[in-house]
Design a protein around this motif. Sequence first.
Motif, PDB file in Angstrom:
ATOM      1  N   GLU A 247       0.825  -1.205   0.000  1.00  0.00           N
ATOM      2  CA  GLU A 247       0.000   0.000   0.000  1.00  0.00           C
ATOM      3  C   GLU A 247       0.859   1.254   0.000  1.00  0.00           C
ATOM      4  O   GLU A 247       0.541   2.246  -0.670  1.00  0.00           O
ATOM      5  CB  GLU A 247      -0.936   0.002   1.214  1.00  0.00           C
ATOM      6  N   TRP A 248       1.951   1.232   0.773  1.00  0.00           N
ATOM      7  CA  TRP A 248       2.872   2.372   0.793  1.00  0.00           C
ATOM      8  C   TRP A 248       3.562   2.519  -0.558  1.00  0.00           C
ATOM      9  O   TRP A 248       3.660   3.624  -1.108  1.00  0.00           O
ATOM     10  CB  TRP A 248       3.928   2.176   1.887  1.00  0.00           C
ATOM     11  N   LEU A 249       4.068   1.421  -1.085  1.00  0.00           N
ATOM     12  CA  LEU A 249       4.784   1.465  -2.367  1.00  0.00           C
ATOM     13  C   LEU A 249       3.888   2.013  -3.466  1.00  0.00           C
ATOM     14  O   LEU A 249       4.307   2.874  -4.252  1.00  0.00           O
ATOM     15  CB  LEU A 249       5.268   0.061  -2.731  1.00  0.00           C
ATOM     16  N   LYS A 250       2.668   1.546  -3.515  1.00  0.00           N
ATOM     17  CA  LYS A 250       1.744   1.992  -4.555  1.00  0.00           C
ATOM     18  C   LYS A 250       1.465   3.485  -4.451  1.00  0.00           C
ATOM     19  O   LYS A 250       1.499   4.217  -5.451  1.00  0.00           O
ATOM     20  CB  LYS A 250       0.438   1.202  -4.469  1.00  0.00           C
ATOM     21  N   SER A 251       1.182   3.953  -3.250  1.00  0.00           N
ATOM     22  CA  SER A 251       0.843   5.366  -3.077  1.00  0.00           C
ATOM     23  C   SER A 251       2.017   6.281  -3.416  1.00  0.00           C
ATOM     24  O   SER A 251       1.816   7.363  -3.981  1.00  0.00           O
ATOM     25  CB  SER A 251       0.366   5.630  -1.644  1.00  0.00           C
ATOM     26  N   LYS A 271       9.237  -0.782 -12.056  1.00  0.00           N
ATOM     27  CA  LYS A 271       9.446  -2.128 -12.621  1.00  0.00           C
ATOM     28  C   LYS A 271      10.592  -2.850 -11.916  1.00  0.00           C
ATOM     29  O   LYS A 271      10.488  -4.030 -11.581  1.00  0.00           O
ATOM     30  CB  LYS A 271       9.739  -2.002 -14.119  1.00  0.00           C
ATOM     31  N   HIS A 272      11.681  -2.135 -11.659  1.00  0.00           N
ATOM     32  CA  HIS A 272      12.825  -2.753 -10.978  1.00  0.00           C
ATOM     33  C   HIS A 272      12.490  -3.103  -9.526  1.00  0.00           C
ATOM     34  O   HIS A 272      12.928  -4.138  -9.016  1.00  0.00           O
ATOM     35  CB  HIS A 272      14.035  -1.823 -11.036  1.00  0.00           C
ATOM     36  N   VAL A 273      11.728  -2.239  -8.881  1.00  0.00           N
ATOM     37  CA  VAL A 273      11.328  -2.524  -7.500  1.00  0.00           C
ATOM     38  C   VAL A 273      10.458  -3.774  -7.445  1.00  0.00           C
ATOM     39  O   VAL A 273      10.658  -4.657  -6.602  1.00  0.00           O
ATOM     40  CB  VAL A 273      10.572  -1.318  -6.889  1.00  0.00           C
ATOM     41  N   TRP A 328      -5.445  -1.235  -6.157  1.00  0.00           N
ATOM     42  CA  TRP A 328      -5.526  -0.200  -5.131  1.00  0.00           C
ATOM     43  C   TRP A 328      -5.192   1.148  -5.748  1.00  0.00           C
ATOM     44  O   TRP A 328      -4.147   1.311  -6.377  1.00  0.00           O
ATOM     45  CB  TRP A 328      -4.559  -0.462  -3.985  1.00  0.00           C
ATOM     46  N   LYS A 329      -6.057   2.142  -5.558  1.00  0.00           N
ATOM     47  CA  LYS A 329      -5.796   3.484  -6.057  1.00  0.00           C
ATOM     48  C   LYS A 329      -5.061   4.272  -4.987  1.00  0.00           C
ATOM     49  O   LYS A 329      -5.384   4.205  -3.806  1.00  0.00           O
ATOM     50  CB  LYS A 329      -7.103   4.201  -6.414  1.00  0.00           C
ATOM     51  N   ALA A 330      -4.061   5.038  -5.410  1.00  0.00           N
ATOM     52  CA  ALA A 330      -3.310   5.859  -4.454  1.00  0.00           C
ATOM     53  C   ALA A 330      -4.237   6.887  -3.844  1.00  0.00           C
ATOM     54  O   ALA A 330      -5.069   7.482  -4.506  1.00  0.00           O
ATOM     55  CB  ALA A 330      -2.135   6.538  -5.144  1.00  0.00           C
ATOM     56  N   SER A 331      -4.074   7.094  -2.514  1.00  0.00           N
ATOM     57  CA  SER A 331      -4.944   8.039  -1.814  1.00  0.00           C
ATOM     58  C   SER A 331      -4.390   9.453  -1.830  1.00  0.00           C
ATOM     59  O   SER A 331      -5.055  10.384  -1.394  1.00  0.00           O
ATOM     60  CB  SER A 331      -5.139   7.583  -0.362  1.00  0.00           C
ATOM     61  N   GLN A 332      -3.126   9.593  -2.226  1.00  0.00           N
ATOM     62  CA  GLN A 332      -2.527  10.932  -2.235  1.00  0.00           C
ATOM     63  C   GLN A 332      -1.856  11.149  -3.569  1.00  0.00           C
ATOM     64  O   GLN A 332      -1.447  10.236  -4.222  1.00  0.00           O
ATOM     65  CB  GLN A 332      -1.511  11.083  -1.098  1.00  0.00           C
TER      66      GLN A 332
END
Length: 332
Positions: A247-251, A271-273, A328-332
């Motif tokens: 969730e953190w990575l996506k946001s 992509k590398h992450v 999951w859509k980023a919240s910020q």
Amino acid sequence: MKMNDVQPEGMIRKQRSPQTDDHKFVPVPSAINTSEAICSHLYSSYLTGQYADLIVRFQFKQTGHNFQSPVDGILYKLHKIIAIRSPFLAALLMDHDASNNDGYQQITTLTISTSDANLTPAGLGVAFGHLYAPYYHHLLQGQPEESQATFYSSVLGASTLLQLSDLCQIVTGYIKQSVSSDSIVQYALIFNDNLYQNSQELKDFMFTYLCNGIVTETTEKYGLLWDNENGKAYQFLTNLFAELPFEWLKSIIESKHFLVPREVNRFTFAKHVVEIRTRQNQQNNNFLTEENVLFSFAGTNQQGVTLVRKTKLNKSMGLNNDTQRRVWKASQ
């Protein structure tokens, strides 16, 4: 951690209490006026447990703590007249007295069960000590960097439980000061859910740090970051981001505030992450999830980079073999 035994007749054996062990290196200042003399006396009474009339027993309901919890829990010797400064303890004592049909008890025992894996005896000791006097500052200021995240999170958890808003605010400041590339992953794991007071404030602070501060620090420490995939800076940051909760990575990756020069750099970095995370999952025999990076070009309904995670469901789990994709859509 040593425990205090409550005798059947309500007396307490004379032996060192948990708060004494946790705070034995905290100096009690010599009193120079009446107010400080009272604070010094109260805090000394807390450390020794002298004339205590309240036993608070903490029982931890799950494993994962970094300390050995006794079977009977961890005991703290307190004084009711001081303990009721905590709204949480005041409510428990009020309920206890209302349901007690035996009249006045010389010593009252409260049992508190918790499943919070971040709580430690040291953090609880500081929170209880805060009820008596502000000498806990010696502990907050003197923590080694490698243990700050664990300690500060425990103090915040304990002060949230006891509803000590002033201590929560103080510890929040220390947590912000201790956020670094060495501690950010642990903090992200701890505050992935809003468990504590000020959790959202801390999450916002760490979000800004991950979007900007850590990028700047990495560049200053290791040199060129973007368009230098084999460089030390790029390798360091991709490996660090790979440790973040999804969730953190996506946001962060999807945020317009992420300090990246171009969308192609954002896509390549993500992509590398994800490749690193995939290798780690395979090494840990975790084949239940699959993460991917999507890049939408100009002209489509949604432009930019998006991280998606697929959850694989199979018959061995009592489910079908279809693959369910959750975005999951980023919240910020």
